[in-house]
Scaffold this active site. Structure first.
Site, short mmCIF file in Angstrom:
data_model
loop_
_atom_site.label_atom_id
_atom_site.label_comp_id
_atom_site.label_asym_id
_atom_site.label_seq_id
_atom_site.Cartn_x
_atom_site.Cartn_y
_atom_site.Cartn_z
N GLU A 26 42.93 79.93 126.37
CA GLU A 26 41.47 80.03 126.48
C GLU A 26 40.90 81.12 125.58
O GLU A 26 39.70 81.17 125.34
CB GLU A 26 41.08 80.25 127.95
CG GLU A 26 41.56 81.56 128.58
CD GLU A 26 43.02 81.56 129.05
OE1 GLU A 26 43.81 80.74 128.56
OE2 GLU A 26 43.36 82.40 129.89
N LYS A 66 46.61 72.07 126.43
CA LYS A 66 45.79 73.14 127.05
C LYS A 66 46.10 74.41 126.26
O LYS A 66 47.03 75.13 126.56
CB LYS A 66 46.18 73.29 128.54
CG LYS A 66 45.11 73.85 129.45
CD LYS A 66 44.60 75.23 129.09
CE LYS A 66 45.55 76.33 129.39
NZ LYS A 66 45.10 77.66 128.88
N CYS A 111 56.04 86.28 118.96
CA CYS A 111 57.22 86.21 119.84
C CYS A 111 58.48 86.50 119.06
O CYS A 111 59.52 86.80 119.63
CB CYS A 111 57.32 84.83 120.47
SG CYS A 111 57.56 83.56 119.25
N SER A 144 54.30 83.80 128.14
CA SER A 144 55.06 84.95 128.64
C SER A 144 56.12 84.49 129.64
O SER A 144 56.02 83.41 130.25
CB SER A 144 54.10 85.94 129.30
OG SER A 144 53.45 85.30 130.38
N GLU A 178 58.26 93.85 127.07
CA GLU A 178 57.72 93.30 125.83
C GLU A 178 56.33 93.90 125.63
O GLU A 178 55.41 93.60 126.40
CB GLU A 178 57.61 91.77 125.94
CG GLU A 178 57.05 91.13 124.69
CD GLU A 178 56.80 89.63 124.81
OE1 GLU A 178 56.37 89.17 125.88
OE2 GLU A 178 57.01 88.92 123.80
N PHE A 180 48.16 82.60 123.14
CA PHE A 180 47.05 82.99 122.25
C PHE A 180 47.50 83.32 120.84
O PHE A 180 46.72 83.32 119.91
CB PHE A 180 46.29 84.20 122.85
CG PHE A 180 46.99 85.52 122.65
CD1 PHE A 180 46.90 86.20 121.45
CD2 PHE A 180 47.77 86.08 123.66
CE1 PHE A 180 47.55 87.42 121.26
CE2 PHE A 180 48.43 87.28 123.48
CZ PHE A 180 48.33 87.96 122.27
P1 NAD Z 1 50.50 83.79 128.79
O1 NAD Z 1 51.77 83.47 129.48
O2 NAD Z 1 49.58 84.76 129.41
O3 NAD Z 1 49.63 82.45 128.58
C1 NAD Z 1 50.22 81.28 128.03
C2 NAD Z 1 49.47 80.08 128.58
O4 NAD Z 1 49.61 80.04 130.00
C3 NAD Z 1 47.99 80.08 128.29
O5 NAD Z 1 47.57 78.79 127.95
C4 NAD Z 1 47.36 80.56 129.61
O6 NAD Z 1 46.08 80.01 129.83
C5 NAD Z 1 48.34 80.04 130.64
N1 NAD Z 1 48.41 80.91 131.82
C6 NAD Z 1 48.19 82.25 131.88
N2 NAD Z 1 48.35 82.70 133.12
C7 NAD Z 1 48.69 81.64 133.89
C8 NAD Z 1 49.00 81.47 135.27
N3 NAD Z 1 49.00 82.50 136.12
N4 NAD Z 1 49.31 80.24 135.71
C9 NAD Z 1 49.34 79.19 134.87
N5 NAD Z 1 49.06 79.29 133.54
C10 NAD Z 1 48.75 80.50 133.05
O7 NAD Z 1 50.90 84.23 127.29
P2 NAD Z 1 49.93 84.79 126.15
O8 NAD Z 1 49.52 86.17 126.51
O9 NAD Z 1 48.89 83.78 125.81
O10 NAD Z 1 50.95 84.81 124.93
C11 NAD Z 1 51.82 85.86 124.67
C12 NAD Z 1 53.19 85.60 125.23
O11 NAD Z 1 53.71 84.38 124.71
C13 NAD Z 1 54.22 86.66 124.84
O12 NAD Z 1 55.02 86.93 125.96
C14 NAD Z 1 55.02 85.99 123.74
O13 NAD Z 1 56.33 86.47 123.57
C15 NAD Z 1 55.03 84.58 124.22
N6 NAD Z 1 55.32 83.66 123.14
C16 NAD Z 1 56.55 83.10 123.13
C17 NAD Z 1 56.88 82.25 122.10
C18 NAD Z 1 58.23 81.61 122.05
O14 NAD Z 1 58.44 80.76 121.21
N7 NAD Z 1 59.18 81.97 122.90
C19 NAD Z 1 55.95 81.96 121.09
C20 NAD Z 1 54.69 82.54 121.16
C21 NAD Z 1 54.38 83.40 122.19
#
Ligand code: NAD
Length: 501
Positions: A183, A180, A288, A233, A386, A156
């Protein structure tokens, strides 16, 4: 008759085979975090809808793969111009759905645009190698070919930039792509899909589906998807990596972070404090690459904490589209509450609360103020997790050795920075620290698009980073061909392992 307000809400479409479509099925809500109101709806795609998108991509792939490399580059150039022209519109959608300030959103779109600039150079980037006479009369050359249908699953916190790390590189390399996006922030991706079509991209080469785990699982389990890029994450990154590996797909899964800044006593404290404030509280800490832990060495600690407190206190919090606002809201009420619960936990664990942002400074929306903890220990939960919010913690170390050990013992390894006036200390830090991206007097060392972005340890599952040459490698397979045109005097091949001399 007036309809109830909620029935008037727009639904963000999916983008399928060059068209905006609103599929039937489960529906989610999109919020404006600055007001706390639901502003749009978003379809949560099931395996059937995802399957349609994948089939559209697979059908479009052969023609796009065979399109001349110059044609692919020219489509990319037109997309670049359109993105630049629509940069404010994309940024506006980000502020509406994510909450970050407009200037911050503009900056993030700019960093994404720079990946498109890099992808415009694809004819140069895809050049293979050729060696004449690897044996007498035998030549070898290698080419990079696309992998087929690729997918991207994004978080997000960067609704445009993170997708732009992926799909321009994949498509320039000749692949078809399914995105994808999160959301929570679905609209920017759809605008970018429209612009890409306007740029001349054939229908089906780029598709966008929305949704949660069901949509993601449909991508991970679809036999026609060959490669998956994920950013999000750590627990989900690990799940994506394991599932793709089991299903025989190429995968890169970037995870979460706990980024440390080590500050030595010889650093310029005023400059350092300004840099850390931007890195910790910019985008409400939802980056991140945010600096969330400072390791203050020796006598650096007291003056640094004082400056951080003064500067963090002055940050102007409010809606991201209002002039003069420096920090917007958190993305959802749940996330705001989770961050607030870490502030309570830090107090209970005995860290020194220097600045308490747990009382929302703005009534509506999902706001928190800025929080600063000092005397944090590595065993505390506020260090181990985090937090992903406007909470900066300070640990104290006696020496540079101890500071490096703290950073290296942390399970994450995304970004880190050192602030110092000593070239020798900086060089040692750069060499010994087990982290993918390092800043020397640079708090957020996000590499430019022609380098690659990625972390180590629990911040990346997979081998290759995103964009730059690693992006080209991820989205292509190498093929090496060895050629001989026999002459009359060429010896006949025998049964032994051929050696070319
Ligand atoms: P998230 O892991 O909750 O979601 C990321 C994606 O995975 C979304 O599209 C979501 O719909 C999907 N998703 C969520 N739960 C899922 C599940 N159980 N099964 C399959 N798919 C699922 O992350 P977020 O809250 O959207 O973003 C924040 C996180 O992203 C933080 O941990 C941040 O550090 C990380 N991030 C990392 C980088 C990097 O380059 N390493 C960059 C940006 C964000």
């Amino acid at each position: 008759m007036n309809k109830p307000a909620e029935l008037k809400l727009d639904t963000v479409p999916v983008w399928m085979n060059g068209k905006a479509v609103v599929p039937q099925g489960r529906i989610g809500e999109v919020f404006n975090p600055a007001t706390g109101q639901v502003t749009k709806r978003v379809p949560f795609c099931d395996a059937e809808i995802v399957g349609q998108a994948v089939r559209a991509a697979a059908a479009a792939y052969p023609e796009w793969r065979d399109a001349s490399i110059l044609r692919r580059a020219r489509v990319m150039q037109r997309f670049l111009v359109l993105l630049q022209e629509h940069q404010k519109e994309v940024a506006g959608l980000i502020t509406q759905e994510h909450g970050k300030t407009l200037p911050d959103a503009m900056g993030s779109v700019q960093r994404g645009i720079e990946v498109v600039e890099f992808a415009c150079g694809i004819p140069q980037l895809l050049k293979g190698e050729h060696s004449e006479n690897v044996g007498t009369g035998v030549d070898t050359h290698s080419v990079r070919q696309p992998v087929g249908v690729c997918a991207g699953i994004t978080p997000f916190n960067f609704p445009a930039m993170v997708p732009l790390w992926m799909f321009p590189m994949a498509i320039a390399c000749g692949n078809a792509f399914i995105l994808k996006p999160s959301e929570k922030v679905p609209s920017a991706s759809i605008l970018m899909a429209r612009l890409f079509k306007e740029a001349g991209l054939p229908d089906g080469v780029f598709n966008v589906v929305h949704g949660d785990k069901a949509a993601v699982d449909a991508i991970l389990n679809h036999p026609l998807v060959n490669a998956v890029s994920f950013v999000g994450s750590t627990p989900i990154a690990k799940y994506i990596y394991e599932t793709c590996a089991r299903n025989g797909k190429r995968v890169q899964a970037l995870g979460g972070a706990k980024n440390h800044a080590v500050v030595l006593p010889d650093a310029d404290m005023e400059f350092t404090a300004d840099a850390l404030i931007g890195a910790a509280y910019g985008s409400a800490g939802e980056r991140c690459m945010a600096i969330s832990a400072v390791v203050a060495v020796g006598s650096a600690a007291d003056p640094l904490v004082k400056l951080l407190e003064q500067k963090a206190r002055k940050i102007v919090v409010g809606p991201g589209d209002r002039d003069g606002v420096e920090m917007g809201p958190l993305v959802t009420a749940q996330h705001r509450d989770k961050v607030a619960s870490f502030i309570e936990q830090g107090k209970a664990e005995g860290a020194t609360l220097v600045l308490d942002g747990s009382t929302p400074p703005v009534k509506e929306g999902f706001f928190l103020g800025t929080t600063l903890f000092d005397h944090v220990k590595p065993a505390m939960e506020i260090y181990k997790n985090e937090i992903f919010g406007p909470v900066l913690i300070v640990l104290r170390a006696r020496t540079l050795d101890e500071a490096i050990s703290i950073v290296n013992a942390n399970p994450y390894g995304n970004g880190t920075a050192i602030f110092t006036g000593s070239g020798g200390a900086a060089r040692r830090f750069e060499s010994e620290v087990q982290v993918g991206m390092v800043g020397i007097n640079v708090a957020i060392p996000v590499p430019v698009a022609f380098y690659s972005f990625g972390g180590w340890k629990n911040s990346l599952f997979g081998d290759l980073h995103v964009h730059g040459m690693e992006g080209v490698k991820f989205y292509t397979r190498t093929k090496a061909t060895t050629t001989r045109w026999p002459r009359q005097d060429t010896p006949a091949p025998g049964l032994d392992m051929p050696t070319l001399g």
